[in-house]
Design an enzyme around this catalytic site. Structure first.
Site, short mmCIF file in Angstrom:
data_model
loop_
_atom_site.label_atom_id
_atom_site.label_comp_id
_atom_site.label_asym_id
_atom_site.label_seq_id
_atom_site.Cartn_x
_atom_site.Cartn_y
_atom_site.Cartn_z
N ASN A 298 44.90 75.52 29.06
CA ASN A 298 46.18 75.63 29.61
C ASN A 298 47.58 74.14 29.75
O ASN A 298 47.07 73.45 31.27
CB ASN A 298 45.68 76.22 31.04
CG ASN A 298 47.49 76.58 31.53
OD1 ASN A 298 48.15 76.91 30.63
ND2 ASN A 298 47.57 77.04 32.55
N LYS B 259 50.23 74.34 29.86
CA LYS B 259 50.99 74.33 30.81
C LYS B 259 52.84 73.61 29.95
O LYS B 259 52.74 74.12 28.52
CB LYS B 259 50.93 73.94 32.57
CG LYS B 259 50.08 74.32 32.80
CD LYS B 259 50.06 73.70 34.65
CE LYS B 259 48.98 74.29 34.59
NZ LYS B 259 48.26 73.97 36.35
N HIS C 177 48.95 83.69 35.92
CA HIS C 177 49.34 82.47 36.69
C HIS C 177 50.04 82.09 38.06
O HIS C 177 50.69 82.42 38.11
CB HIS C 177 49.31 81.50 35.13
CG HIS C 177 48.52 80.29 35.89
ND1 HIS C 177 49.51 79.11 36.73
CD2 HIS C 177 47.50 79.31 35.68
CE1 HIS C 177 48.79 78.31 36.97
NE2 HIS C 177 47.86 78.25 35.96
N GLU D 181 51.30 79.56 38.78
CA GLU D 181 53.16 79.38 38.37
C GLU D 181 53.63 80.39 38.38
O GLU D 181 54.68 79.99 38.20
CB GLU D 181 52.06 77.63 37.41
CG GLU D 181 51.64 76.78 38.29
CD GLU D 181 51.31 75.91 37.09
OE1 GLU D 181 51.60 75.71 35.48
OE2 GLU D 181 50.34 75.09 37.78
N GLU E 25 41.49 81.31 40.52
CA GLU E 25 41.82 79.63 40.40
C GLU E 25 42.66 79.79 41.80
O GLU E 25 44.12 80.29 41.72
CB GLU E 25 43.29 79.45 38.74
CG GLU E 25 42.46 79.96 37.98
CD GLU E 25 43.08 79.28 36.97
OE1 GLU E 25 43.12 78.02 36.73
OE2 GLU E 25 44.49 79.12 37.25
N GLY F 133 46.10 71.36 39.78
CA GLY F 133 46.48 70.26 39.98
C GLY F 133 47.04 69.20 41.25
O GLY F 133 47.54 68.59 41.35
N SER G 257 40.96 71.83 38.71
CA SER G 257 40.96 70.39 39.21
C SER G 257 39.34 70.74 38.49
O SER G 257 38.31 69.67 38.87
CB SER G 257 41.00 70.12 40.21
OG SER G 257 42.07 69.70 41.04
#
Ligand code: PGA
Length: 256
Positions: free
Chosen positions: A13, A15, A99, A101, A171, A177, A217
């Site tokens: 991904n 992003k 996701h 985000e 996730e 991240g 991560s």
């Protein structure tokens, strides 16, 4: 469990990273590094700007392009959005939905994500459906409630027989991240819970087929142990997928 091991899936991904020329540069190294690997699936989700060119560059390879998001309508007055029809028309059938985000920065809720899931399935696409708890939810002991709710709401508009086309990604928001990976116990526990919930919603046969990816991560140094867990079938990788060497090492996880 494990009687018919599910095919591993390593997904990138990207992003909001990489221009078209950076994408081309990545592929020119990466495709050589993974050439001949055909016993696992590899997806890359670049920005929409890169997607059409990426489709062309991946033709004839075993790597598949994916979208990072989409809206649920086919067309209309929805400024800034991309539709399932647009994606399938260029040969993209994989899409990441829900996701964290999208949920947290862009305020997508379970209802919207559920509509996107339904739309993806009705357009013959394969959604990579992300779920995960925040640190606060974990600390309050709400992880399993959050995961069950996100899962059932995301799958609610999908027929049981279509659930097999969904790829689930666990996730934990606090691991994305941040460099903080969930422990192997936490990962296996969440994946086993998700698989058992899928079983309740769509039947045991489908639950045994659905692939559940871990994301948060993931790096060349931890992928092998994560992939060794019973209910982990792959990974959704952000930061460590941006360099061809590191994503190729993740794809070849057993050699690390
Ligand atoms: P990360 O991102 O690997 O950079 O933690 C994972 C993801 O958001 O899918």
């Amino acid at each position: 469990m494990g009687q018919d091991k599910r095919r591993p899936l390593l997904a990138a991904n990207w992003k909001m990273h990489k221009t078209v020329s950076e994408m081309e540069e990545f592929l020119s190294s990466f495709l050589k590094m993974v050439s001949g690997i055909d016993d696992r699936d590899i997806f890359i989700a670049p920005s929409f700007v890169c997607l059409h060119d990426m489709v062309k560059l991946l033709k004839g390879t075993q790597v598949e392009p994916a979208a990072q998001n989409m809206f649920y309508k086919e067309e209309g007055a929805f400024t800034g959005e991309v539709s399932p029809k647009m994606l399938t028309s260029i040969g993209v059938s994989l899409v990441i939905l829900g996701h964290s985000e999208r949920r947290h920065i862009f305020h997508e809720d379970d209802e919207l994500i559920g509509k996107k899931m339904e739309s993806a399935i009705s357009h013959g696409m394969r959604p990579v459906f992300c779920v995960g708890e925040t640190l606060e939810e974990r600390e309050k002991g709400l992880t399993s409630t959050v995961l069950k709710n996100q899962l059932s709401r995301g799958l609610q508009g999908i027929k049981e027989s279509d659930t097999g086309r969904v790829i689930v990604a666990y996730e934990p928001v606090w691991a994305i991240g941040t460099g903080k990976t969930a422990t192997l116990e936490q990962i296996q526990e969440a994946h086993a819970l998700l698989r058992s919930e899928i079983g309740k919603l769509a039947g045991e046969d489908i639950a045994q087929k659905v692939r559940i990816l871990y994301g948060g991560s993931v790096k060349p140094g931890n992928i092998k142990d994560i992939m060794g867990l019973d209910d982990v079938d792959g990974a959704l990788v952000g930061g460590a997928s941006l360099e061809p060497e590191s994503f190729a090492q993740i794809v070849r996880f057993e050699e690390n």
